[in-house]
Design a protein around this motif. Sequence first.
Motif, PDB file in Angstrom:
ATOM      1  N   ILE A 205       0.866  -1.177   0.000  1.00  0.00           N
ATOM      2  CA  ILE A 205       0.000   0.000   0.000  1.00  0.00           C
ATOM      3  C   ILE A 205       0.902   1.227   0.000  1.00  0.00           C
ATOM      4  CG2 ILE A 205      -1.689   1.341   1.291  1.00  0.00           C
ATOM      5  CD1 ILE A 205      -2.889  -1.196   2.303  1.00  0.00           C
ATOM      6  N   GLU A 206       0.617   2.162  -0.908  1.00  0.00           N
ATOM      7  CA  GLU A 206       1.426   3.368  -1.014  1.00  0.00           C
ATOM      8  C   GLU A 206       0.538   4.598  -0.815  1.00  0.00           C
ATOM      9  OE1 GLU A 206       4.659   1.513  -4.196  1.00  0.00           O
ATOM     10  OE2 GLU A 206       3.248   3.061  -4.837  1.00  0.00           O
ATOM     11  N   ILE A 207       0.961   5.487   0.083  1.00  0.00           N
ATOM     12  CA  ILE A 207       0.257   6.738   0.357  1.00  0.00           C
ATOM     13  C   ILE A 207       1.097   7.877  -0.218  1.00  0.00           C
ATOM     14  CG2 ILE A 207      -0.777   8.207   2.112  1.00  0.00           C
ATOM     15  CD1 ILE A 207      -1.993   5.410   1.903  1.00  0.00           C
ATOM     16  N   THR A 208       0.480   8.741  -1.044  1.00  0.00           N
ATOM     17  CA  THR A 208       1.244   9.765  -1.739  1.00  0.00           C
ATOM     18  C   THR A 208       0.594  11.136  -1.615  1.00  0.00           C
ATOM     19  OG1 THR A 208       0.078   9.348  -3.826  1.00  0.00           O
ATOM     20  CG2 THR A 208       2.106   8.118  -3.436  1.00  0.00           C
ATOM     21  N   VAL A 209       1.417  12.155  -1.796  1.00  0.00           N
ATOM     22  CA  VAL A 209       0.975  13.540  -1.934  1.00  0.00           C
ATOM     23  C   VAL A 209       1.527  14.043  -3.259  1.00  0.00           C
ATOM     24  CG1 VAL A 209       1.052  15.873  -0.994  1.00  0.00           C
ATOM     25  CG2 VAL A 209       0.913  13.914   0.544  1.00  0.00           C
ATOM     26  N   GLY A 210       0.650  14.526  -4.136  1.00  0.00           N
ATOM     27  CA  GLY A 210       1.092  14.928  -5.465  1.00  0.00           C
ATOM     28  C   GLY A 210       0.477  16.241  -5.904  1.00  0.00           C
ATOM     29  N   VAL A 211       0.949  16.727  -7.040  1.00  0.00           N
ATOM     30  CA  VAL A 211       0.422  17.953  -7.646  1.00  0.00           C
ATOM     31  C   VAL A 211       0.010  17.622  -9.075  1.00  0.00           C
ATOM     32  CG1 VAL A 211       0.860  20.355  -8.236  1.00  0.00           C
ATOM     33  CG2 VAL A 211       1.949  19.355  -6.225  1.00  0.00           C
ATOM     34  N   PRO A 212      -1.273  17.300  -9.313  1.00  0.00           N
ATOM     35  CA  PRO A 212      -1.720  16.978 -10.674  1.00  0.00           C
ATOM     36  C   PRO A 212      -1.979  18.242 -11.495  1.00  0.00           C
ATOM     37  CG  PRO A 212      -3.537  16.740  -9.163  1.00  0.00           C
ATOM     38  CD  PRO A 212      -2.346  17.120  -8.330  1.00  0.00           C
ATOM     39  N   ILE A 213      -1.540  18.240 -12.724  1.00  0.00           N
ATOM     40  CA  ILE A 213      -1.754  19.342 -13.655  1.00  0.00           C
ATOM     41  C   ILE A 213      -2.464  18.783 -14.879  1.00  0.00           C
ATOM     42  CG2 ILE A 213      -0.678  21.140 -15.047  1.00  0.00           C
ATOM     43  CD1 ILE A 213       1.709  20.978 -13.138  1.00  0.00           C
ATOM     44  N   HIS A 214      -3.642  19.326 -15.203  1.00  0.00           N
ATOM     45  CA  HIS A 214      -4.436  18.846 -16.324  1.00  0.00           C
ATOM     46  C   HIS A 214      -4.623  19.974 -17.331  1.00  0.00           C
ATOM     47  CE1 HIS A 214      -5.726  16.837 -12.567  1.00  0.00           C
ATOM     48  NE2 HIS A 214      -5.676  15.738 -13.293  1.00  0.00           N
ATOM     49  N   TRP A 215      -4.513  19.655 -18.565  1.00  0.00           N
ATOM     50  CA  TRP A 215      -4.703  20.649 -19.620  1.00  0.00           C
ATOM     51  C   TRP A 215      -5.644  20.086 -20.665  1.00  0.00           C
ATOM     52  CZ3 TRP A 215      -3.328  20.794 -24.904  1.00  0.00           C
ATOM     53  CH2 TRP A 215      -3.436  22.038 -25.517  1.00  0.00           C
ATOM     54  N   THR A 216      -6.707  20.839 -20.991  1.00  0.00           N
ATOM     55  CA  THR A 216      -7.703  20.415 -21.971  1.00  0.00           C
ATOM     56  C   THR A 216      -7.894  21.519 -23.001  1.00  0.00           C
ATOM     57  OG1 THR A 216      -8.869  19.065 -20.345  1.00  0.00           O
ATOM     58  CG2 THR A 216     -10.081  19.670 -22.315  1.00  0.00           C
ATOM     59  N   ASN A 217      -7.820  21.155 -24.259  1.00  0.00           N
ATOM     60  CA  ASN A 217      -8.030  22.125 -25.335  1.00  0.00           C
ATOM     61  C   ASN A 217      -8.692  21.408 -26.498  1.00  0.00           C
ATOM     62  OD1 ASN A 217      -7.996  24.419 -26.869  1.00  0.00           O
ATOM     63  ND2 ASN A 217      -5.895  24.164 -27.556  1.00  0.00           N
ATOM     64  N   SER A 218     -10.026  21.460 -26.538  1.00  0.00           N
ATOM     65  CA  SER A 218     -10.776  20.843 -27.620  1.00  0.00           C
ATOM     66  C   SER A 218     -11.404  21.943 -28.463  1.00  0.00           C
ATOM     67  CB  SER A 218     -11.838  19.907 -27.046  1.00  0.00           C
ATOM     68  OG  SER A 218     -12.677  20.613 -26.172  1.00  0.00           O
ATOM     69  N   PRO A 219     -12.030  21.613 -29.595  1.00  0.00           N
ATOM     70  CA  PRO A 219     -12.569  22.653 -30.487  1.00  0.00           C
ATOM     71  C   PRO A 219     -13.496  23.620 -29.754  1.00  0.00           C
ATOM     72  CG  PRO A 219     -12.649  20.522 -31.549  1.00  0.00           C
ATOM     73  CD  PRO A 219     -12.235  20.264 -30.122  1.00  0.00           C
ATOM     74  N   SER A 220     -13.344  24.880 -30.004  1.00  0.00           N
ATOM     75  CA  SER A 220     -14.154  25.902 -29.364  1.00  0.00           C
ATOM     76  C   SER A 220     -14.657  26.897 -30.415  1.00  0.00           C
ATOM     77  CB  SER A 220     -13.330  26.636 -28.300  1.00  0.00           C
ATOM     78  OG  SER A 220     -14.092  27.641 -27.679  1.00  0.00           O
ATOM     79  N   PRO A 221     -15.975  27.225 -30.442  1.00  0.00           N
ATOM     80  CA  PRO A 221     -16.985  26.675 -29.541  1.00  0.00           C
ATOM     81  C   PRO A 221     -17.376  25.250 -29.934  1.00  0.00           C
ATOM     82  CG  PRO A 221     -18.001  28.117 -31.131  1.00  0.00           C
ATOM     83  CD  PRO A 221     -16.526  28.213 -31.363  1.00  0.00           C
ATOM     84  N   HIS A 222     -17.942  24.535 -28.993  1.00  0.00           N
ATOM     85  CA  HIS A 222     -18.401  23.180 -29.269  1.00  0.00           C
ATOM     86  C   HIS A 222     -19.669  23.219 -30.129  1.00  0.00           C
ATOM     87  CE1 HIS A 222     -15.536  21.525 -26.438  1.00  0.00           C
ATOM     88  NE2 HIS A 222     -15.872  22.469 -25.604  1.00  0.00           N
ATOM     89  N   THR A 223     -20.016  22.076 -30.637  1.00  0.00           N
ATOM     90  CA  THR A 223     -21.166  22.025 -31.548  1.00  0.00           C
ATOM     91  C   THR A 223     -22.478  22.297 -30.823  1.00  0.00           C
ATOM     92  OG1 THR A 223     -21.308  19.633 -31.214  1.00  0.00           O
ATOM     93  CG2 THR A 223     -20.018  20.413 -33.086  1.00  0.00           C
ATOM     94  N   LYS A 224     -22.567  21.934 -29.549  1.00  0.00           N
ATOM     95  CA  LYS A 224     -23.824  22.091 -28.818  1.00  0.00           C
ATOM     96  C   LYS A 224     -23.817  23.286 -27.874  1.00  0.00           C
ATOM     97  CE  LYS A 224     -25.139  17.204 -28.874  1.00  0.00           C
ATOM     98  NZ  LYS A 224     -25.530  16.041 -28.062  1.00  0.00           N
ATOM     99  N   PHE A 225     -22.626  23.710 -27.437  1.00  0.00           N
ATOM    100  CA  PHE A 225     -22.552  24.761 -26.439  1.00  0.00           C
ATOM    101  C   PHE A 225     -22.526  26.128 -27.114  1.00  0.00           C
ATOM    102  CE2 PHE A 225     -21.125  20.971 -24.468  1.00  0.00           C
ATOM    103  CZ  PHE A 225     -21.504  21.070 -23.141  1.00  0.00           C
ATOM    104  N   VAL A 226     -23.112  27.116 -26.450  1.00  0.00           N
ATOM    105  CA  VAL A 226     -23.224  28.459 -27.030  1.00  0.00           C
ATOM    106  C   VAL A 226     -22.597  29.466 -26.070  1.00  0.00           C
ATOM    107  CG1 VAL A 226     -25.293  27.916 -28.340  1.00  0.00           C
ATOM    108  CG2 VAL A 226     -25.510  28.782 -26.015  1.00  0.00           C
ATOM    109  N   GLY A 227     -22.222  30.627 -26.623  1.00  0.00           N
ATOM    110  CA  GLY A 227     -21.715  31.709 -25.798  1.00  0.00           C
ATOM    111  C   GLY A 227     -20.476  31.327 -25.015  1.00  0.00           C
TER     112      GLY A 227
END
Length: 237
Positions: A38-60
């Motif tokens: 069993i391993e107990i950890t402390v970390g710093v997660p970094i997430h990056w998301t870049n998909s087409p904008s604007p999306h087909t269904k989302f507005v504004g």
Amino acid sequence: MMKKLALLAALILLAGLCFAQDAEDETTAQVKRDFFNIEITVGVPIHWTNSPSPHTKFVGDFGKDKIVTANTALGAALLFNFSEKIGLTLDTDFFFGTELGGQSPTSSNANSLFGFNGFLGPVFYLYNGSYLRVPLAVGAHLYYWSSDQWAPGLNTDGGWIQNKDLQIGPGVSLGIQFHFDRNIYILSRTNVALTLFRSHHTQVVYDTAAGYEFDEKETERTTSWHVKPSLGVGIKF
């Protein structure tokens, strides 16, 4: 003289057999202790998301999508060692964030964030020594986060914006383990993942008297990555 030599040879043989048995018992015990960690950890997660904008269904403004999240994450991993060279790991972590301010519906704001990372895959030990191990894992990665935001500027009464995101793709993990004794060790590792599939959901609720609600879901392929360096301690069972 021959009897003394024969007796000495017998004693040496007996001592060798006892030493070999002790070594075998020690190896067997070590394998048993190493099978489940069993391993107990402390970390710093970094997430990056870049998909087409604007999306087909989302507005504004709801259609804009470029997200970076970084926060301290508490994690736990289960490690099964099938042999000295290969095992299986399930690595998870949770991270949270919140910000509150203001007193009135027109000036207050609230933001909350909850996230979860999961990694499952086989582990290959590039180096497996008594005091040092270098595990490399390759498998599947799952990333989920949910955020709630109070937006006073939507109308005179304000409103809630809720986003949920689920991302799945391949991942790789490389670590180093420093063993002080047979039961406890410290570790350092970095998880890197690439998203291939994404499902996200945006819900906006305001002007409840008129019953207005914006609710859209979309599934897509996207370009995203995740990096999580972490430190921790492992306990053998």
